[in-house]
Design an enzyme around this catalytic site. Structure first.
Site, short mmCIF file in Angstrom:
data_model
loop_
_atom_site.label_atom_id
_atom_site.label_comp_id
_atom_site.label_asym_id
_atom_site.label_seq_id
_atom_site.Cartn_x
_atom_site.Cartn_y
_atom_site.Cartn_z
N GLY A 181 -5.13 -1.47 2.22
CA GLY A 181 -6.46 -1.86 2.24
C GLY A 181 -7.34 -1.67 2.18
N LEU A 229 -2.86 -7.39 -4.11
CA LEU A 229 -2.51 -8.80 -3.25
C LEU A 229 -4.18 -9.56 -2.64
CD1 LEU A 229 -1.11 -6.46 -0.53
CD2 LEU A 229 0.64 -7.53 -2.55
N TYR A 251 -16.10 -4.92 6.88
CA TYR A 251 -14.65 -3.76 7.26
C TYR A 251 -14.05 -4.32 8.79
CZ TYR A 251 -10.89 -0.28 7.89
OH TYR A 251 -9.69 0.97 7.47
N GLY A 266 1.12 -1.32 -0.03
CA GLY A 266 0.22 0.29 0.32
C GLY A 266 0.87 1.12 -0.45
P1 NAD Z 1 -5.13 4.76 0.88
O1 NAD Z 1 -6.57 4.10 0.43
O2 NAD Z 1 -4.36 5.59 0.99
O3 NAD Z 1 -3.84 3.49 0.75
C1 NAD Z 1 -4.62 2.24 0.91
C2 NAD Z 1 -3.03 1.15 -0.59
O4 NAD Z 1 -3.57 -0.06 -0.71
C3 NAD Z 1 -3.38 2.23 -1.78
O5 NAD Z 1 -2.49 2.57 -2.01
C4 NAD Z 1 -4.06 1.52 -2.58
O6 NAD Z 1 -4.54 1.14 -3.56
C5 NAD Z 1 -3.60 -0.07 -1.64
N1 NAD Z 1 -4.19 -1.22 -1.65
C6 NAD Z 1 -6.11 -1.30 -1.96
N2 NAD Z 1 -5.76 -3.03 -3.17
C7 NAD Z 1 -5.01 -3.40 -3.26
C8 NAD Z 1 -4.62 -4.70 -3.24
N3 NAD Z 1 -5.58 -5.23 -3.60
N4 NAD Z 1 -3.36 -4.81 -4.15
C9 NAD Z 1 -1.97 -3.70 -3.25
N5 NAD Z 1 -2.20 -2.75 -2.63
C10 NAD Z 1 -3.72 -2.61 -2.94
O7 NAD Z 1 -5.95 4.38 2.43
P2 NAD Z 1 -4.92 4.24 4.19
O8 NAD Z 1 -5.83 5.30 4.76
O9 NAD Z 1 -3.45 4.91 4.14
O10 NAD Z 1 -5.00 2.73 4.81
C11 NAD Z 1 -3.73 2.09 5.36
C12 NAD Z 1 -4.81 0.94 5.77
O11 NAD Z 1 -4.89 2.24 6.98
C13 NAD Z 1 -5.38 0.29 5.26
O12 NAD Z 1 -5.12 -1.10 6.16
C14 NAD Z 1 -6.55 0.36 6.29
O13 NAD Z 1 -7.08 -0.03 6.57
C15 NAD Z 1 -6.09 1.52 7.46
N6 NAD Z 1 -6.89 2.29 7.92
C16 NAD Z 1 -7.26 3.89 7.59
C17 NAD Z 1 -7.55 4.34 8.41
C18 NAD Z 1 -8.11 5.70 7.86
O14 NAD Z 1 -8.75 6.36 8.52
N7 NAD Z 1 -7.64 6.14 6.78
C19 NAD Z 1 -8.23 4.19 9.78
C20 NAD Z 1 -7.77 2.17 10.16
C21 NAD Z 1 -7.01 1.96 9.69
#
Ligand code: NAD
Length: 258
Positions: free
Chosen positions: A75, A47, A152, A13
């Site tokens: 994610g 993934l 989720y 990611g």
């Molecule tokens: P984001 O959407 O900015 O980044 C997520 C990245 O994961 C993206 O670059 C996307 O292309 C990549 N991704 C998605 N599906 C994929 C796949 N099938 N194969 C490879 N890569 C893939 O989101 P973020 O907020 O940076 O999220 C990062 C992590 O933090 C995630 O696991 C998310 O669940 C978790 N999270 C986010 C938040 C929030 O509020 N943003 C809160 C709690 C947890």
């Protein structure tokens, strides 16, 4: 065992949000980052697809014989369909990270970090969590597609349990590979941007993730804890998933929660 002093960290990611912020931070420190993402990454892989996860290890080995850290940031969240969601969020870690363990075991003071979520405290589908932890991806995808949005929270609850279960297994901490997670509250990344744009979305977020602090986090505010857990500075934390959530866990569970 790596010989040069620069740490090599694989980040899933890495193209967006928290993963991209961590990649920028480590690169600025002079460390080597191998980014994995759907596009705009050193290794482009989906993934959600078991065959692509299996093939990833050989692709990493073409770049490096060992890894000093792996940070699993990839994610997705609703409205992404439940079947894809559970494959990325849970199996994208629980299937892939053990495949990378031999590379970590050859690394220096190796660390693995996984991003779970404050949402792991939200209502879950127990069947889906059980299917995840049993490694039944096909059944879990079907269940997640049926239940929709609770996928989720369920995927993240299963992930937190997986971290705690796996960190103490042979080959991990006893081999020097310390595995931990983090559980963020709301972070202002492209994942939540659509929700923050509407009054309805903002209300849903503040109901599910109430905060004591005034604002939601930036990705840069999540990076220090991730970077610490991925570094040799963490010499003793094993299997922990600390909340980094502006007080949401305290508000939701109160002072007595362990
Ligand atoms: P984001 O959407 O900015 O980044 C997520 C990245 O994961 C993206 O670059 C996307 O292309 C990549 N991704 C998605 N599906 C994929 C796949 N099938 N194969 C490879 N890569 C893939 O989101 P973020 O907020 O940076 O999220 C990062 C992590 O933090 C995630 O696991 C998310 O669940 C978790 N999270 C986010 C938040 C929030 O509020 N943003 C809160 C709690 C947890």
């Amino acid at each position: 065992m790596s010989t040069n002093a620069v740490r090599t960290t694989l980040i899933t990611g890495a193209a967006s949000g928290i993963g991209a912020a961590l990649a920028r931070h480590l690169t600025a420190l002079g460390e080597r980052v191998i980014g994995v993402d759907l596009s705009n990454a050193d290794i482009c892989a989906d993934l959600a697809v078991p065959a692509e996860r299996a093939a990833l290890v050989a692709r990493v080995q073409k770049i490096t014989p060992s890894l000093d850290a792996v940070v699993m940031c990839a994610g997705v969240s609703p409205p992404v369909a439940g079947d894809t969601l559970v494959s990325v969020n849970y199996f994208g870690v629980a299937d892939l990270l053990p495949r990378l363990l031999p590379l970590l075991q050859r690394g220096r003071q190796p660390r693995a970090v996984v991003i779970s979520s404050l949402a792991s405290l939200h209502p879950i589908d127990t069947r889906l969590v059980e299917m995840c932890l049993a490694g039944e991806e096909f059944a879990a995808r079907k269940q997640a597609a049926n239940i929709g949005a609770p996928s989720y929270a369920s995927s993240k609850r299963a992930l937190t349990q997986w971290i705690r279960r796996t960190a103490a297994l042979p080959g991990w901490a006893d081999a020097g590979v310390l595995l931990n997670g983090i559980a963020p509250g709301v972070v202002k990344t492209p994942m939540v941007a659509p929700l923050l744009e509407t009054a309805e979305g903002r209300e849903a977020l503040s109901a599910g993730v109430p905060t004591v602090v005034r604002d939601y986090a930036t990705a840069e505010q999540i990076v220090p804890l991730l970077a610490f857990l991925a570094s040799p500075a963490n010499g003793y934390m094993v299997g922990q998933v600390p909340f980094v959530d502006g007080g949401a866990d305290v508000l939701l569970r109160g002072e007595a929660a362990l």
